[in-house]
Design an enzyme around this catalytic site. Structure first.
Site, mmCIF file in Angstrom:
data_model
loop_
_atom_site.group_PDB
_atom_site.id
_atom_site.type_symbol
_atom_site.label_atom_id
_atom_site.label_comp_id
_atom_site.label_asym_id
_atom_site.label_seq_id
_atom_site.Cartn_x
_atom_site.Cartn_y
_atom_site.Cartn_z
ATOM 1 N N CYS B 61 0.843 -1.441 -0.190
ATOM 2 C CA CYS B 61 -0.381 0.090 0.029
ATOM 3 C C CYS B 61 1.235 1.263 0.050
ATOM 4 O O CYS B 61 0.081 2.413 -0.992
ATOM 5 C CB CYS B 61 -0.961 0.134 0.913
ATOM 6 S SG CYS B 61 -1.645 -1.374 1.497
ATOM 7 N N CYS B 64 2.854 3.211 -3.542
ATOM 8 C CA CYS B 64 1.891 5.022 -3.948
ATOM 9 C C CYS B 64 1.180 5.168 -2.888
ATOM 10 O O CYS B 64 1.305 6.109 -2.999
ATOM 11 C CB CYS B 64 0.953 3.692 -4.606
ATOM 12 S SG CYS B 64 0.331 2.142 -6.065
ATOM 13 N N HIS B 65 0.262 4.969 -2.164
ATOM 14 C CA HIS B 65 0.189 6.119 -1.295
ATOM 15 C C HIS B 65 0.883 6.441 0.137
ATOM 16 O O HIS B 65 0.500 7.127 0.627
ATOM 17 C CB HIS B 65 -1.146 5.418 0.153
ATOM 18 C CG HIS B 65 -1.650 4.784 -1.358
ATOM 19 N ND1 HIS B 65 -3.094 5.355 -1.773
ATOM 20 C CD2 HIS B 65 -2.819 4.029 -1.984
ATOM 21 C CE1 HIS B 65 -3.804 5.190 -2.508
ATOM 22 N NE2 HIS B 65 -3.424 3.701 -2.499
ATOM 23 N N CYS B 165 -36.006 0.920 16.418
ATOM 24 C CA CYS B 165 -35.082 1.286 17.884
ATOM 25 C C CYS B 165 -34.559 2.529 17.929
ATOM 26 O O CYS B 165 -34.178 3.412 18.394
ATOM 27 C CB CYS B 165 -34.662 -0.212 18.055
ATOM 28 S SG CYS B 165 -34.714 -1.735 18.175
ATOM 29 N N HIS B 166 -33.886 2.483 16.484
ATOM 30 C CA HIS B 166 -32.195 3.554 16.653
ATOM 31 C C HIS B 166 -32.860 5.263 16.427
ATOM 32 O O HIS B 166 -32.399 5.975 16.212
ATOM 33 C CB HIS B 166 -31.111 3.093 15.003
ATOM 34 C CG HIS B 166 -30.976 1.860 15.520
ATOM 35 N ND1 HIS B 166 -30.167 2.009 16.747
ATOM 36 C CD2 HIS B 166 -31.144 0.545 15.352
ATOM 37 C CE1 HIS B 166 -29.492 0.203 16.896
ATOM 38 N NE2 HIS B 166 -30.084 -0.498 15.774
ATOM 39 N N ARG B 203 -21.803 -5.630 12.316
ATOM 40 C CA ARG B 203 -22.923 -5.846 13.010
ATOM 41 C C ARG B 203 -24.420 -5.081 13.044
ATOM 42 O O ARG B 203 -25.459 -5.568 13.909
ATOM 43 C CB ARG B 203 -22.426 -3.526 13.556
ATOM 44 C CG ARG B 203 -23.357 -3.118 15.275
ATOM 45 C CD ARG B 203 -23.140 -4.337 16.708
ATOM 46 N NE ARG B 203 -24.433 -3.646 17.404
ATOM 47 C CZ ARG B 203 -25.155 -4.129 16.643
ATOM 48 N NH1 ARG B 203 -25.883 -4.529 15.768
ATOM 49 N NH2 ARG B 203 -26.478 -4.108 18.064
ATOM 50 N N CYS B 207 -28.067 -6.907 13.918
ATOM 51 C CA CYS B 207 -29.529 -6.078 13.980
ATOM 52 C C CYS B 207 -30.283 -7.654 12.562
ATOM 53 O O CYS B 207 -31.099 -7.317 13.075
ATOM 54 C CB CYS B 207 -29.369 -4.390 13.289
ATOM 55 S SG CYS B 207 -29.327 -3.501 14.789
#
Lengths: 108, 246
Positions: B61, B64-65, B165-166, B203, B207
């Site tokens: 990685c 290039c970065h 819920c959220h 996660r 749900c």
């Protein structure tokens, strides 16, 4: 993949100082009580022993069992005597070993 | 009031609250401690992988970065994102795998693998403290709308949508847990229940399982679209990667 660990040691300490050492190791710490998706017991595999040597002298030893969480973290205290190196070694139930070193400079 | 949900969809509450604000003192302290936070183990692994050559190109990685703390700063705040020339909507995991496949000539990393989690956590960690700032434009509006539809669609045997819920019950109790607003600003997080770091899609799938709905695959277009909608309603929240959650 080798076992990854992070160690926290003060880079410098004055002779006689008591300082904290922390080590965190990435390990699943399988308890031996969990079943897999097919109901088979996953064998226990925890880091059972960890030692720390300070300039070759063992200063700390931990024996762990299935009650310790995954990715365990340990903290203990040492008194600075001489500059040198802390060497941590540990082994899990599968026989895999890990090691980590941390230099320490002690000033007068 | 009858059109409340439709209006709320367009104008999220002005002050989103991060999940960490619903957590107890011990979880907050663990997240705030850069050594104690177990998620930092994944960040540390990602840092190693960043400069490890991979694939036929033999490039890492960093090849290039370069220096991630400089070049990756703020990147996570803009994801999920769509390339200028079209292509599909990519989250950070998708972008990393695209880079591996097209630039490094390496195999894609399995979603939820230790390597992909570590690299994602390392890249996202470079934006810690910066506000989530995804842009909804003509290129990704269709994804945004699909994600929003998922958010407001009742599903599963429980017949619940994310919003029930959220949004409508955030801050109230679900069994022993406090329901959060469901923001993704701390992912990948170290979740104590998992005893491991995990992705936002893991996660989200939990749900879906909770409302007994069919779980979309991790990395699927449906979840990336939902991730974009979640990011849009989390705008202004600080990236916390690696967060700690219960």
């Amino acid at each position: 993949m080798s076992m990854l660990a992070r160690v926290q040691v003060p880079a410098q300490a004055r002779r006689g100082d008591v300082f904290p050492i922390r080590i965190a190791i990435q390990h699943s710490m399988e308890t031996g009580y969990r079943p897999d998706n097919f109901g088979r017991r996953i064998p226990k595999n925890v880091i059972n022993t960890l030692t720390c040597r300070y300039n070759g002298v063992e200063v700390f030893r931990a024996e762990m069992g299935s009650g310790v969480s995954a990715n365990p973290q340990l903290q203990f205290y040492l008194r600075a005597e001489n500059s040198g190196e802390l060497v941590f070694d540990w082994v899990d139930d599968s026989g895999q070993r890990g090691s980590e070193r941390a230099p320490i400079t002690v000033t007068a | 009031m009858l059109t409340l949900s439709a209006v709320a969809a367009e104008a999220p509450r002005p002050q989103p609250k991060s999940g960490i604000e619903y957590a107890g003192g011990d979880v907050r302290a663990l997240q705030a401690d850069d050594f104690g936070n177990p998620g930092m183990l994944w960040v540390a692994r990602g840092e190693k992988l960043w400069s490890a050559p991979a694939g036929r190109s033999g490039k890492s990685c960093a090849g290039c970065h370069r220096d991630a703390p400089t070049t990756m700063k703020g990147v996570a705040t803009r994801y999920p994102r769509r390339d200028v020339g079209g292509g599909e909507l990519l989250n950070l995991e998708g972008r990393i795998n695209q880079c591996r496949e097209q630039r490094q000539g390496a195999d894609v990393l399995r979603y939820e693998s230790e390597e992909l989690l570590a690299l994602t956590a390392y890249v996202a960690h470079q934006s810690r403290g910066m506000p989530v700032n995804v842009e909804i434009n003509d290129a990704n509006r269709v994804n945004f709308e699909r994600g929003r539809d998922t958010y407001y669609r009742r599903q599963g045997q429980m017949n619940l949508a994310c919003t029930h819920c959220h949004e409508q019950n955030a801050g109230r109790k679900l069994l022993a847990d406090t329901i959060s607003e469901g923001h993704g600003n701390a992912y990948p997080v170290y979740r104590l229940e998992w005893q491991s770091a995990g992705s936002l899609h893991r996660r989200l799938r939990a749900c879906f399982f909770g409302v007994r709905a069919e779980q979309p695959a991790a990395g699927s277009a449906e979840l990336v679209d939902l991730e974009l909608y979640l990011a849009s309603r989390a705008r202004g929240l600080q990236v916390e990667t690696p967060g700690v959650r219960r």
